[in-house]
Design an enzyme around this catalytic site. Sequence first.
Site, PDB file in Angstrom:
ATOM      1  N   ARG A   1       0.810  -1.219   0.000  1.00 32.11           N
ATOM      2  CA  ARG A   1       0.000   0.000   0.000  1.00 32.11           C
ATOM      3  C   ARG A   1       0.839   1.262   0.000  1.00 32.11           C
ATOM      4  O   ARG A   1       0.380   2.321  -0.375  1.00 32.11           O
ATOM      5  CB  ARG A   1      -0.906   0.029   1.240  1.00 32.11           C
ATOM      6  CG  ARG A   1      -1.887  -1.111   1.313  1.00 32.11           C
ATOM      7  CD  ARG A   1      -2.529  -1.168   2.675  1.00 32.11           C
ATOM      8  NE  ARG A   1      -1.495  -1.462   3.681  1.00 32.11           N
ATOM      9  CZ  ARG A   1      -1.701  -1.430   4.998  1.00 32.11           C
ATOM     10  NH1 ARG A   1      -2.867  -1.102   5.470  1.00 32.11           N
ATOM     11  NH2 ARG A   1      -0.717  -1.734   5.815  1.00 32.11           N
TER      12      ARG A   1
ATOM     13  N   ARG B   1      14.289  31.922   4.262  1.00 30.96           N
ATOM     14  CA  ARG B   1      13.553  32.448   5.417  1.00 30.96           C
ATOM     15  C   ARG B   1      14.470  32.344   6.627  1.00 30.96           C
ATOM     16  O   ARG B   1      15.017  31.305   6.917  1.00 30.96           O
ATOM     17  CB  ARG B   1      12.264  31.670   5.655  1.00 30.96           C
ATOM     18  CG  ARG B   1      11.251  31.839   4.530  1.00 30.96           C
ATOM     19  CD  ARG B   1       9.966  31.108   4.877  1.00 30.96           C
ATOM     20  NE  ARG B   1       9.028  31.135   3.806  1.00 30.96           N
ATOM     21  CZ  ARG B   1       7.919  31.887   3.783  1.00 30.96           C
ATOM     22  NH1 ARG B   1       7.641  32.696   4.785  1.00 30.96           N
ATOM     23  NH2 ARG B   1       7.092  31.821   2.749  1.00 30.96           N
TER      24      ARG B   1
ATOM     25  N   HIS C   1      15.543  33.434  12.259  1.00 30.35           N
ATOM     26  CA  HIS C   1      14.541  33.933  13.196  1.00 30.35           C
ATOM     27  C   HIS C   1      14.693  33.264  14.563  1.00 30.35           C
ATOM     28  O   HIS C   1      15.107  32.111  14.649  1.00 30.35           O
ATOM     29  CB  HIS C   1      13.131  33.629  12.686  1.00 30.35           C
ATOM     30  CG  HIS C   1      12.857  34.205  11.331  1.00 30.35           C
ATOM     31  ND1 HIS C   1      12.068  33.571  10.421  1.00 30.35           N
ATOM     32  CD2 HIS C   1      13.269  35.353  10.739  1.00 30.35           C
ATOM     33  CE1 HIS C   1      11.987  34.307   9.316  1.00 30.35           C
ATOM     34  NE2 HIS C   1      12.717  35.386   9.489  1.00 30.35           N
TER      35      HIS C   1
ATOM     36  N   LYS D   1      11.371  23.870  18.377  1.00 31.69           N
ATOM     37  CA  LYS D   1      10.532  23.511  17.234  1.00 31.69           C
ATOM     38  C   LYS D   1      11.059  22.263  16.556  1.00 31.69           C
ATOM     39  O   LYS D   1      12.251  21.977  16.582  1.00 31.69           O
ATOM     40  CB  LYS D   1      10.423  24.668  16.249  1.00 31.69           C
ATOM     41  CG  LYS D   1      11.737  25.121  15.667  1.00 31.69           C
ATOM     42  CD  LYS D   1      11.611  26.382  14.814  1.00 31.69           C
ATOM     43  CE  LYS D   1      11.492  27.583  15.690  1.00 31.69           C
ATOM     44  NZ  LYS D   1      11.650  28.846  15.033  1.00 31.69           N
TER      45      LYS D   1
ATOM     46  N   HIS E   1      16.854  30.129  13.685  1.00 31.51           N
ATOM     47  CA  HIS E   1      16.514  29.126  12.682  1.00 31.51           C
ATOM     48  C   HIS E   1      16.289  29.792  11.334  1.00 31.51           C
ATOM     49  O   HIS E   1      15.733  30.884  11.253  1.00 31.51           O
ATOM     50  CB  HIS E   1      15.236  28.390  13.105  1.00 31.51           C
ATOM     51  CG  HIS E   1      14.695  27.488  12.046  1.00 31.51           C
ATOM     52  ND1 HIS E   1      13.566  27.781  11.328  1.00 31.51           N
ATOM     53  CD2 HIS E   1      15.166  26.314  11.559  1.00 31.51           C
ATOM     54  CE1 HIS E   1      13.346  26.808  10.457  1.00 31.51           C
ATOM     55  NE2 HIS E   1      14.306  25.912  10.584  1.00 31.51           N
TER      56      HIS E   1
ATOM     57  N   TYR F   1       6.082  23.168  10.782  1.00 31.03           N
ATOM     58  CA  TYR F   1       6.696  23.466  12.076  1.00 31.03           C
ATOM     59  C   TYR F   1       5.769  22.979  13.178  1.00 31.03           C
ATOM     60  O   TYR F   1       4.585  23.297  13.167  1.00 31.03           O
ATOM     61  CB  TYR F   1       6.805  24.971  12.304  1.00 31.03           C
ATOM     62  CG  TYR F   1       7.750  25.742  11.460  1.00 31.03           C
ATOM     63  CD1 TYR F   1       8.948  26.193  12.002  1.00 31.03           C
ATOM     64  CD2 TYR F   1       7.447  26.090  10.151  1.00 31.03           C
ATOM     65  CE1 TYR F   1       9.818  26.959  11.249  1.00 31.03           C
ATOM     66  CE2 TYR F   1       8.313  26.843   9.397  1.00 31.03           C
ATOM     67  CZ  TYR F   1       9.497  27.282   9.946  1.00 31.03           C
ATOM     68  OH  TYR F   1      10.359  28.035   9.200  1.00 31.03           O
TER      69      TYR F   1
ATOM     70  N   ASP G   1      14.086  40.028   6.257  1.00 32.13           N
ATOM     71  CA  ASP G   1      15.155  39.048   6.430  1.00 32.13           C
ATOM     72  C   ASP G   1      16.470  39.526   5.808  1.00 32.13           C
ATOM     73  O   ASP G   1      17.545  39.209   6.305  1.00 32.13           O
ATOM     74  CB  ASP G   1      14.761  37.701   5.835  1.00 32.13           C
ATOM     75  CG  ASP G   1      13.734  36.955   6.686  1.00 32.13           C
ATOM     76  OD1 ASP G   1      13.409  37.434   7.793  1.00 32.13           O
ATOM     77  OD2 ASP G   1      13.263  35.901   6.235  1.00 32.13           O
TER      78      ASP G   1
END
Length: 176
Positions: free
Chosen positions: A23, A59, A62, A72, A119, A132, A168
């Site tokens: 499957r 990104r 942060h 996270k 991150h 996340y 950023d």
Amino acid sequence: MRFTATEIEDVVIVDIEPASDARGAFARLHCPDEFAAAGHPFVPQQTSLSRNLKAHTLRGLHYEAAPHEEAKLVRVTRGAIFDVAVDLRPASPTFRRWTGTELTAENGRALLIGKGMAHGFITLADDTDVLYQIDRIFEPGHGRGLRWDDAAFAIAWPARPTVISDRDATYPDFTG
């Protein structure tokens, strides 16, 4: 699940162990008891999705200011990224060091990023979705950032960003 330490304490690679048959496959992505037994207690309170249209979208970097730090678990559900964590804990032996790994929908790998880390990621494919799971509820006003190309960290990104937000791109140099 398999937990592999990185050179930064509290940043851990989490690999799934899928059970496969005709499957397809099935794998657990998170189990609080299994994480805790491996020495990485993590219980998500919020789940977020970052949808990225183009390859080389960057990104980050942060983080949340004290006392609102967050841990996270980052995973790709479609596409691929190079995911990075930077140690911002002044008392840590790896202060200002970074670690990175490739996360893809195919490899199912996740990166568990502890509190006190910045991150960021760069997408390696068009149409990349990043999931996340975060250990606290988001509280506006505590988000901070560091420039992705700051010489203080010397991150070896696999590509130069072609899509990046003004915010950023213009974070200040690290002064810590």
